[in-house]
Design a protein around this motif. Sequence first.
Motif, short mmCIF file in Angstrom:
data_model
loop_
_atom_site.label_atom_id
_atom_site.label_comp_id
_atom_site.label_asym_id
_atom_site.label_seq_id
_atom_site.Cartn_x
_atom_site.Cartn_y
_atom_site.Cartn_z
N ASP A 148 0.83 -1.19 0.00
CA ASP A 148 0.00 0.00 0.00
C ASP A 148 0.87 1.25 0.00
O ASP A 148 1.79 1.37 0.80
CB ASP A 148 -0.92 0.00 1.22
CG ASP A 148 -1.97 1.08 1.14
OD1 ASP A 148 -2.54 1.26 0.06
OD2 ASP A 148 -2.21 1.74 2.16
N GLY A 149 0.59 2.16 -0.91
CA GLY A 149 1.36 3.39 -0.97
C GLY A 149 2.56 3.32 -1.90
O GLY A 149 3.29 4.29 -2.03
N THR A 150 2.79 2.19 -2.55
CA THR A 150 3.88 2.10 -3.51
C THR A 150 3.28 1.97 -4.91
O THR A 150 2.09 1.73 -5.07
CB THR A 150 4.80 0.88 -3.26
OG1 THR A 150 4.09 -0.30 -3.63
CG2 THR A 150 5.25 0.80 -1.83
N ASP A 151 4.13 2.09 -5.91
CA ASP A 151 3.65 1.95 -7.28
C ASP A 151 3.83 0.54 -7.81
O ASP A 151 3.64 0.29 -8.99
CB ASP A 151 4.35 2.97 -8.18
CG ASP A 151 5.86 2.79 -8.21
OD1 ASP A 151 6.40 1.97 -7.42
OD2 ASP A 151 6.52 3.46 -9.02
N LEU A 152 4.18 -0.41 -6.95
CA LEU A 152 4.37 -1.79 -7.38
C LEU A 152 3.04 -2.46 -7.71
O LEU A 152 2.07 -2.31 -6.96
CB LEU A 152 5.03 -2.62 -6.27
CG LEU A 152 6.52 -2.52 -6.08
CD1 LEU A 152 6.94 -3.31 -4.85
CD2 LEU A 152 7.26 -3.01 -7.30
N ASP A 153 3.02 -3.19 -8.81
CA ASP A 153 1.89 -4.08 -9.06
C ASP A 153 2.04 -5.25 -8.10
O ASP A 153 3.17 -5.60 -7.71
CB ASP A 153 1.90 -4.60 -10.50
CG ASP A 153 1.52 -3.53 -11.51
OD1 ASP A 153 0.76 -2.60 -11.15
OD2 ASP A 153 1.99 -3.62 -12.66
N VAL A 154 0.94 -5.86 -7.71
CA VAL A 154 0.97 -6.97 -6.76
C VAL A 154 0.23 -8.16 -7.36
O VAL A 154 -0.88 -8.01 -7.88
CB VAL A 154 0.31 -6.57 -5.41
CG1 VAL A 154 0.37 -7.74 -4.44
CG2 VAL A 154 0.98 -5.34 -4.82
N TYR A 155 0.86 -9.32 -7.29
CA TYR A 155 0.24 -10.56 -7.75
C TYR A 155 0.23 -11.53 -6.58
O TYR A 155 1.26 -11.77 -5.95
CB TYR A 155 1.02 -11.17 -8.93
CG TYR A 155 0.92 -10.34 -10.17
CD1 TYR A 155 -0.13 -10.52 -11.06
CD2 TYR A 155 1.84 -9.34 -10.44
CE1 TYR A 155 -0.25 -9.74 -12.21
CE2 TYR A 155 1.74 -8.55 -11.58
CZ TYR A 155 0.70 -8.75 -12.45
OH TYR A 155 0.59 -7.98 -13.57
N SER A 156 -0.93 -12.07 -6.30
CA SER A 156 -1.05 -13.08 -5.26
C SER A 156 -0.25 -14.31 -5.65
O SER A 156 -0.12 -14.62 -6.84
CB SER A 156 -2.52 -13.46 -5.10
OG SER A 156 -2.66 -14.65 -4.37
N ASP A 157 0.25 -15.01 -4.65
CA ASP A 157 0.96 -16.26 -4.95
C ASP A 157 -0.02 -17.33 -5.44
O ASP A 157 0.39 -18.38 -5.92
CB ASP A 157 1.73 -16.75 -3.73
CG ASP A 157 0.86 -16.95 -2.50
OD1 ASP A 157 -0.02 -16.11 -2.23
OD2 ASP A 157 1.05 -17.96 -1.80
N ARG A 158 -1.33 -17.06 -5.36
CA ARG A 158 -2.34 -17.99 -5.84
C ARG A 158 -2.86 -17.60 -7.22
O ARG A 158 -3.68 -18.31 -7.80
CB ARG A 158 -3.48 -18.09 -4.83
CG ARG A 158 -3.01 -18.71 -3.51
CD ARG A 158 -4.08 -18.77 -2.44
NE ARG A 158 -4.75 -17.52 -2.13
CZ ARG A 158 -4.27 -16.55 -1.35
NH1 ARG A 158 -3.08 -16.68 -0.80
NH2 ARG A 158 -4.96 -15.46 -1.12
N SER A 159 -2.41 -16.45 -7.75
CA SER A 159 -2.80 -16.04 -9.11
C SER A 159 -2.07 -16.95 -10.11
O SER A 159 -1.10 -17.62 -9.75
CB SER A 159 -2.40 -14.59 -9.36
OG SER A 159 -0.99 -14.47 -9.42
N PRO A 160 -2.51 -17.00 -11.36
CA PRO A 160 -1.81 -17.85 -12.34
C PRO A 160 -0.32 -17.50 -12.44
O PRO A 160 0.53 -18.40 -12.43
CB PRO A 160 -2.54 -17.57 -13.64
CG PRO A 160 -3.94 -17.22 -13.22
CD PRO A 160 -3.75 -16.44 -11.93
#
Length: 163
Positions: free
Chosen positions: A115-127
Amino acid sequence: MTDTTTPVVWLTQEAHDRLAAELEQLSTTGRTDIATKIEAARSEGDLKENGGYHAAREEQAKQEARIRQLQQILRSARVGEAPPDDGVVEPGMVVEATVAGERMRFLVGSREVADGTDLDVYSDRSPLGAAIVGRSRGETTSYTAPNGKEITVEIHEAKPYQP
């Protein structure tokens, strides 16, 4: 105690404290404020045509959903346990990779951490997350996207997230 059916969420101490404070605010003054709005709108009369009442009830529903979400996150959180800096992808790591020919930098884990960063986030459960967790820098793998296309991923770097 962590529920074994719920995946563990890695959080920094800062993220944990921020989420705990949000939960406290929503559970106390937030609920009181919404109840006051609902009561004020209710006193205006006919509830069927009372836009303020319906808006307040909708706000209450969203707030209660956020409270449940925060409770779940905090119940399953591991705090301050950064993954080792060994180049192996796991939750809590910032990954630099070429995905479908495009170089990307993203966090594997929870949006709440970044939160508050420009990083995209991918769940470890996403493809994508599931395809790269356990892989190391230099490895190439692939996964099937929801549209059926096979996506190639080359991992260049994996480092623990530092807020």
